[in-house]
Design an enzyme around this catalytic site. Structure first.
Site, PDB file in Angstrom:
ATOM      1  N   GLU A 185       6.408  31.812  17.120  1.00  0.00           N
ATOM      2  CA  GLU A 185       5.049  32.263  16.825  1.00  0.00           C
ATOM      3  C   GLU A 185       4.392  32.858  18.064  1.00  0.00           C
ATOM      4  O   GLU A 185       3.702  33.886  17.983  1.00  0.00           O
ATOM      5  CB  GLU A 185       4.211  31.120  16.273  1.00  0.00           C
ATOM      6  CG  GLU A 185       2.808  31.561  15.856  1.00  0.00           C
ATOM      7  CD  GLU A 185       2.035  30.504  15.107  1.00  0.00           C
ATOM      8  OE1 GLU A 185       1.011  30.855  14.473  1.00  0.00           O
ATOM      9  OE2 GLU A 185       2.433  29.311  15.147  1.00  0.00           O
TER      10      GLU A 185
ATOM     11  N   PHE B  68       9.246  27.575   4.847  1.00  0.00           N
ATOM     12  CA  PHE B  68      10.690  27.503   4.627  1.00  0.00           C
ATOM     13  C   PHE B  68      11.126  28.694   3.780  1.00  0.00           C
ATOM     14  O   PHE B  68      10.430  29.127   2.862  1.00  0.00           O
ATOM     15  CB  PHE B  68      11.041  26.210   3.894  1.00  0.00           C
ATOM     16  CG  PHE B  68      11.249  25.010   4.798  1.00  0.00           C
ATOM     17  CD1 PHE B  68      10.937  25.052   6.143  1.00  0.00           C
ATOM     18  CD2 PHE B  68      11.762  23.831   4.278  1.00  0.00           C
ATOM     19  CE1 PHE B  68      11.133  23.960   6.967  1.00  0.00           C
ATOM     20  CE2 PHE B  68      11.966  22.721   5.087  1.00  0.00           C
ATOM     21  CZ  PHE B  68      11.652  22.776   6.437  1.00  0.00           C
TER      22      PHE B  68
ATOM     23  N   LYS C 276      -2.875  21.298  13.226  1.00  0.00           N
ATOM     24  CA  LYS C 276      -1.780  20.366  12.924  1.00  0.00           C
ATOM     25  C   LYS C 276      -1.599  19.334  14.027  1.00  0.00           C
ATOM     26  O   LYS C 276      -1.001  18.279  13.810  1.00  0.00           O
ATOM     27  CB  LYS C 276      -0.476  21.125  12.693  1.00  0.00           C
ATOM     28  CG  LYS C 276      -0.442  21.967  11.422  1.00  0.00           C
ATOM     29  CD  LYS C 276       0.908  22.629  11.245  1.00  0.00           C
ATOM     30  CE  LYS C 276       0.942  23.507  10.003  1.00  0.00           C
ATOM     31  NZ  LYS C 276       0.099  24.717  10.132  1.00  0.00           N
TER      32      LYS C 276
ATOM     33  N   HIS D 261       0.043  28.680  13.020  1.00  0.00           N
ATOM     34  CA  HIS D 261       0.870  27.796  12.199  1.00  0.00           C
ATOM     35  C   HIS D 261       1.202  26.553  13.010  1.00  0.00           C
ATOM     36  O   HIS D 261       1.103  25.440  12.509  1.00  0.00           O
ATOM     37  CB  HIS D 261       2.134  28.528  11.747  1.00  0.00           C
ATOM     38  CG  HIS D 261       2.903  27.814  10.693  1.00  0.00           C
ATOM     39  ND1 HIS D 261       2.346  27.453   9.481  1.00  0.00           N
ATOM     40  CD2 HIS D 261       4.193  27.365  10.664  1.00  0.00           C
ATOM     41  CE1 HIS D 261       3.256  26.830   8.752  1.00  0.00           C
ATOM     42  NE2 HIS D 261       4.373  26.756   9.451  1.00  0.00           N
TER      43      HIS D 261
ATOM     44  N   HIS E  51       1.151  18.281   9.354  1.00  0.00           N
ATOM     45  CA  HIS E  51       1.413  19.454   8.518  1.00  0.00           C
ATOM     46  C   HIS E  51       1.098  19.118   7.065  1.00  0.00           C
ATOM     47  O   HIS E  51       1.811  18.321   6.439  1.00  0.00           O
ATOM     48  CB  HIS E  51       2.881  19.859   8.672  1.00  0.00           C
ATOM     49  CG  HIS E  51       3.189  21.236   8.189  1.00  0.00           C
ATOM     50  ND1 HIS E  51       2.429  21.891   7.238  1.00  0.00           N
ATOM     51  CD2 HIS E  51       4.193  22.097   8.526  1.00  0.00           C
ATOM     52  CE1 HIS E  51       2.943  23.085   7.017  1.00  0.00           C
ATOM     53  NE2 HIS E  51       4.008  23.237   7.791  1.00  0.00           N
TER      54      HIS E  51
ATOM     55  N   CYS F  68       5.191  26.413   3.124  1.00  0.00           N
ATOM     56  CA  CYS F  68       4.023  26.163   3.974  1.00  0.00           C
ATOM     57  C   CYS F  68       3.084  27.361   4.071  1.00  0.00           C
ATOM     58  O   CYS F  68       2.037  27.275   4.718  1.00  0.00           O
ATOM     59  CB  CYS F  68       4.486  25.742   5.364  1.00  0.00           C
ATOM     60  SG  CYS F  68       5.708  24.413   5.316  1.00  0.00           S
TER      61      CYS F  68
END
Length: 409
Positions: free
Chosen positions: A312, A397, A333, A301, A338, A161
């Site tokens: 975050e 990831f 998002k 994010h 996403h 991502c």
């Protein structure tokens, strides 16, 4: 300098319609139409709708290309047109050999793989002869280069991502090293498939708010229950300042610098301490010669998973200190889900347009902030706010953290 943008997202099939939908707080999350998801734990997604590859590609090119490449081609064409760039001409344009392409993705042509396996089980002779070349990770970048006649450096990276943000940093490197004057850069992904949803559902990563899709993606909210999977492509045109000035281009912003770090912690979960994310933020500020206090906006994010949003927020507080409570933070998002490989490039576009228009898009569905989620996430409604410098956070990831800083020019 960023001089052009193109986008296909769950809320718009071009740059401006996407931007206006985000400012309006419009959700693009809906029941899945790409396959029959009835009976699956998660049956909602952020799909690109109204896109027909026949509008831009002939039948042969449609057959040889996967959807993630088709989306990238459409976004790249719009970005080049928006930049007013002519490739292959010296006067007012750029020689083809001085133009590069960096289009990243996260999961490659997963839809093509699943379709080919289904076809093989029925009749191996009917598997598309272009199957292999269509699904490999470098193909969107190569297809964009073929489509636009680009002969400079062409590359692709997969950073989960964080892929979309890293594309901008790699493009910047190619320009600063003198390997290209112009780079077409961004991210793309399209993997709304049964196997993908089965795996992510079994992992417990996806929201199961199937009865209320528009409110399923809830970054930083106490009732968040997982992220919403999406698809799309966002591509920009980046140029050296000299090249942009020489042809009279109108820049949106500059990519002032960025950084990439690793958590070295887990294949899917972020390090709860936030150390890797904090280091990426610190290094990005240093690389862009920007003080923490100069950042006005962070495009987070913000995935809508419990651990990511908490980590975050901790990382932002750790790097920005008391200034963390003065700047604005929001997550697109919440509206599009996403977009995986395209998520970071969408966030970069959001930052550039926030700089251009002096307005920050909201985080919708944020009714009750979750534990420790105590920053200004611009809930529900867009806000007028001068943005001179903005940061993009992207965490993938495997623990890949990528942060970029964009500044007004």
């Amino acid at each position: 300098m960023v001089t052009g943008f193109g986008a296909l997202t769950p809320v718009g099939n071009d740059r401006e319609s996407t931007w206006q939908a985000l400012l309006a707080g419009k959700s693009g999350v809906a029941p899945i139409t790409r396959f029959n998801a009835s009976g699956m734990p998660t049956s909602i997604a952020g799909e690109v709708t109204g896109f027909d590859p026949a509008d831009l590609l002939d039948r042969k090119r449609q057959r040889r290309s996967a959807r993630f490449s088709q989306l990238a081609i459409a976004a790249a064409r719009e970005a080049v047109a928006d930049a007013g760039l002519t490739i292959g001409q010296e006067d007012g344009g750029a020689p083809a050999g001085r133009v590069g392409v960096v289009v990243n993705n996260a999961v490659a042509g997963m839809d093509g793989v699943e379709n080919a396996v289904d076809t093989m089980h029925m009749d191996p002779r009917k598997v598309n002869p272009y199957f292999v070349s269509s699904v490999i990770p470098n193909m969107p970048a190569c297809e964009v280069a073929i489509d636009l006649g680009v002969r400079g450096p062409v590359t692709a990276s997969a950073l989960a991502c964080a892929s979309g943000v890293y594309a901008l940093l790699e493009a910047r490197r190619l320009i600063l090293s003198g390997e290209a004057d112009v780079v077409i850069a961004g991210g793309t992904d399209s993997a709304i498939t049964p196997v993908m949803f089965s795996g992510l559902s079994n992992m417990g990563a996806l929201s199961r708010r199937n009865d209320d899709p528009a409110h399923a993606s809830r970054p930083f909210d106490a009732d968040r229950d997982g992220f919403v999977f999406g698809e799309g492509a966002v591509v920009c045109v980046m140029e050296s300042a000299e090249h942009a000035r020489a042809r009279g281009a109108r820049p949106y912003a500059e990519v002032a610098g960025g950084a990439l770090t690793s958590d070295a912690f887990h294949v899917s979960a972020p390090d709860p301490s936030g150390e890797g994310a904090m280091e990426a933020m610190r290094l990005a500020l240093r690389a862009s010669d920007t003080d923490a206090g100069d950042i006005d906006y962070i495009c987070a994010h913000g995935t809508s998973t419990r651990i990511n949003d908490l980590t975050e927020t901790r990382a932002i507080r750790g790097v920005y200190g008391s200034h963390a409570y003065d700047l604005t933070v929001s997550s697109p998002k919440s509206m599009v889900g996403h977009l995986i490989g395209a998520a970071g490039s969408l966030s970069a576009m959001v930052c550039a347009l926030a700089i251009r228009d002096g307005v920050v898009p909201p985080t919708i569905n944020l009714d009750t902030p979750g534990e420790e989620c105590d920053l200004d996430y611009v809930p529900h409604t867009a806000r007028q706010s001068e943005v001179r410098a903005a940061a993009v956070n992207a965490f993938g990831f495997g623990g890949q953290n990528c942060v970029a800083v964009l500044r007004a020019v």
